[in-house]
Design an enzyme around this catalytic site. Structure first.
Site, mmCIF file in Angstrom:
data_model
loop_
_atom_site.group_PDB
_atom_site.id
_atom_site.type_symbol
_atom_site.label_atom_id
_atom_site.label_comp_id
_atom_site.label_asym_id
_atom_site.label_seq_id
_atom_site.Cartn_x
_atom_site.Cartn_y
_atom_site.Cartn_z
ATOM 1 N N HIS A 145 -3.428 6.390 7.651
ATOM 2 C CA HIS A 145 -2.169 6.457 8.402
ATOM 3 C C HIS A 145 -2.349 5.853 9.798
ATOM 4 O O HIS A 145 -2.248 6.552 10.810
ATOM 5 C CB HIS A 145 -1.688 7.916 8.495
ATOM 6 C CG HIS A 145 -1.476 8.558 7.160
ATOM 7 N ND1 HIS A 145 -2.439 9.340 6.561
ATOM 8 C CD2 HIS A 145 -0.427 8.511 6.303
ATOM 9 C CE1 HIS A 145 -1.984 9.766 5.391
ATOM 10 N NE2 HIS A 145 -0.762 9.278 5.211
ATOM 11 N N HIS A 189 7.388 5.939 10.675
ATOM 12 C CA HIS A 189 7.316 6.935 9.600
ATOM 13 C C HIS A 189 6.026 7.754 9.589
ATOM 14 O O HIS A 189 5.988 8.834 8.996
ATOM 15 C CB HIS A 189 7.510 6.259 8.239
ATOM 16 C CG HIS A 189 6.274 5.628 7.680
ATOM 17 N ND1 HIS A 189 5.794 4.412 8.124
ATOM 18 C CD2 HIS A 189 5.410 6.052 6.720
ATOM 19 C CE1 HIS A 189 4.698 4.111 7.448
ATOM 20 N NE2 HIS A 189 4.433 5.080 6.602
ATOM 21 N N ASP A 190 4.950 7.276 10.216
ATOM 22 C CA ASP A 190 3.701 8.052 10.295
ATOM 23 C C ASP A 190 3.252 8.231 11.750
ATOM 24 O O ASP A 190 2.053 8.404 12.021
ATOM 25 C CB ASP A 190 2.593 7.380 9.487
ATOM 26 C CG ASP A 190 2.622 7.772 8.023
ATOM 27 O OD1 ASP A 190 3.144 8.865 7.712
ATOM 28 O OD2 ASP A 190 2.148 6.986 7.176
ATOM 29 N N HIS A 215 -1.351 0.084 8.639
ATOM 30 C CA HIS A 215 -0.524 0.611 7.537
ATOM 31 C C HIS A 215 0.950 0.590 7.926
ATOM 32 O O HIS A 215 1.807 0.202 7.122
ATOM 33 C CB HIS A 215 -0.969 2.042 7.211
ATOM 34 C CG HIS A 215 0.022 2.828 6.419
ATOM 35 N ND1 HIS A 215 0.316 2.557 5.090
ATOM 36 C CD2 HIS A 215 0.800 3.889 6.763
ATOM 37 C CE1 HIS A 215 1.224 3.412 4.656
ATOM 38 N NE2 HIS A 215 1.547 4.218 5.648
#
Length: 380
Positions: free
Chosen positions: A219, A272-273, A223
């Site tokens: 993560h 999103h992470d 990525h």
């Protein structure tokens, strides 16, 4: 699809024309490739005269990169003699390791080493190459001369391709793949102009988001850049943005509605992470972590990602969406929150089932009732 030939001692690909068009395939770099492994002239001397852009418009021309080409040609021999490679500037010499923007740092370091009689050398260094590196230009000059010739084609190819080498992007951007690609993408697809974004704040926002990505094995920022790219091609080339435009039904203008859905998807992919620590929701819940307590054991990581990202956006120096209409911003925020929360894998099967059902309903409603109807549907 693009075609490429293999060449050089390191097997790096040489850009060649795509049949039937004026575009070229960008050089595919791999982590660890050095200038000596690249075919001579694969970057500076083989740039296409014109690179095609989405929508058939003229893209980058030789005139756009002529200064970089001339500068690169002037240092080509020095590059070939360099003992290693460095992220972005293609050189690992100690005298080139200073942060971008500090042109005197490398020279100062080289002078200090000269006074002490020592010079850092990579395992590949030889006496002749070490002495050559002492006279090479400082890191930032190296960076600006060479990096645009490889970074720009990579991002242009990613703009119109289902594939992107995220690891090469990380190398070429000095470990800033997310902020670099996100800023490039928002401008190239027209979101900056359509929503009157402040480009300085936008860049600062994505840089802050990128800093929040930890150095964990999965993560991480590379990525995030990869997910951002696949979200872009799904929305644009896969037609998802147009198909999901109904989510922005409150926006009257159809093109603006599609653009808003597109921006929501790209923003959700980028954050999103955000601040992921590499720990699962199950672990956080069972260890009664502060995050689990804050979000009542519900999608702990996902709730934190989106909440913390919007906190960054609310900062005055990062709020690049300040000019947006209040109702549009509420719609955008709702879409981003829904998309980020849907990345909780605990709900994955439920989302997959709903997706399959929607596909079946769509296929059934679109099925032609007769052969003549089928022919009409297939007609251009």
């Amino acid at each position: 699809s693009s075609c490429s030939s293999r060449g050089g001692r390191g097997g790096a690909s040489v850009p060649r024309p795509v049949s039937g068009g004026g575009s070229f395939a960008a050089p595919r770099l791999r982590v660890g490739d050095s200038p000596r492994q690249m075919p001579r002239g694969s970057q500076a001397t083989q740039l296409p005269m014109t690179r095609s852009a989405p929508g058939g418009k003229a893209g980058v021309s030789v005139a756009d990169v002529k200064p970089e080409m001339e500068a690169a040609a002037g240092v080509e021999k020095s590059i070939a003699e360099c003992p290693g490679t460095m992220n972005g500037c293609l050189c690992r010499c100690a005298c080139h390791r200073q942060p971008a923007g500090d042109a005197s740092a490398g020279q100062g370091q080289g002078a200090a080493e000269a006074r002490s009689g020592k010079r850092s050398r990579s395992p590949m260094a030889t006496p002749s190459s070490a002495s050559a590196s002492a006279s090479q230009p400082a890191g930032p000059a190296w960076n600006f001369r060479v990096r645009p010739l490889t970074l720009r084609p990579l991002m242009e190819e990613a703009l119109v391709s289902w594939e992107m080498d995220a690891l090469a992007l990380c190398e070429l951007t000095d470990s800033r793949p997310l902020s670099t690609f996100a800023s490039y993408l928002f401008e190239r697809v027209g979101l900056v102009e359509r929503f009157s974004m402040d480009k300085v704040r936008m860049t600062r926002f994505f840089e802050e988001i990128e800093r929040g990505y930890k150095d964990n094995p999965y993560h991480n920022r590379t990525h995030a850049a990869s997910v951002l790219h696949i979200m872009h091609v799904l929305l644009s080339m896969g037609g998802v943005a147009a198909s999901c435009a109904a989510a922005g039904a409150d926006v009257a203008d159809e093109e603006r509605r599609v653009a808003l859905v597109q921006m929501a998807g790209l923003l959700a992919a980028a954050v999103h992470d955000f601040e992921h620590e590499g720990l699962s929701n199950d672990f956080l819940v069972k260890t009664v972590s502060p995050k689990a307590l804050r979000y009542n054991d519900c999608s702990v990581n996902e709730n934190h990602h989106v909440e913390a990202a919007f906190e960054v956006l609310e900062r005055p120096d990062c709020n690049f969406l300040e000019a947006m209409d209040a109702s549009e911003f509420r719609l955008l925020r709702g879409l981003v929150v829904d998309m980020v929360l849907s990345t909780d894998m605990a709900d994955g099967n439920a989302y997959l089932k709903r997706f399959k059902e929607a596909i079946e309903v769509t296929a059934a409603s679109a099925a032609p009732s007769s052969p003549s109807t089928a022919s009409a549907a297939l007609a251009p």
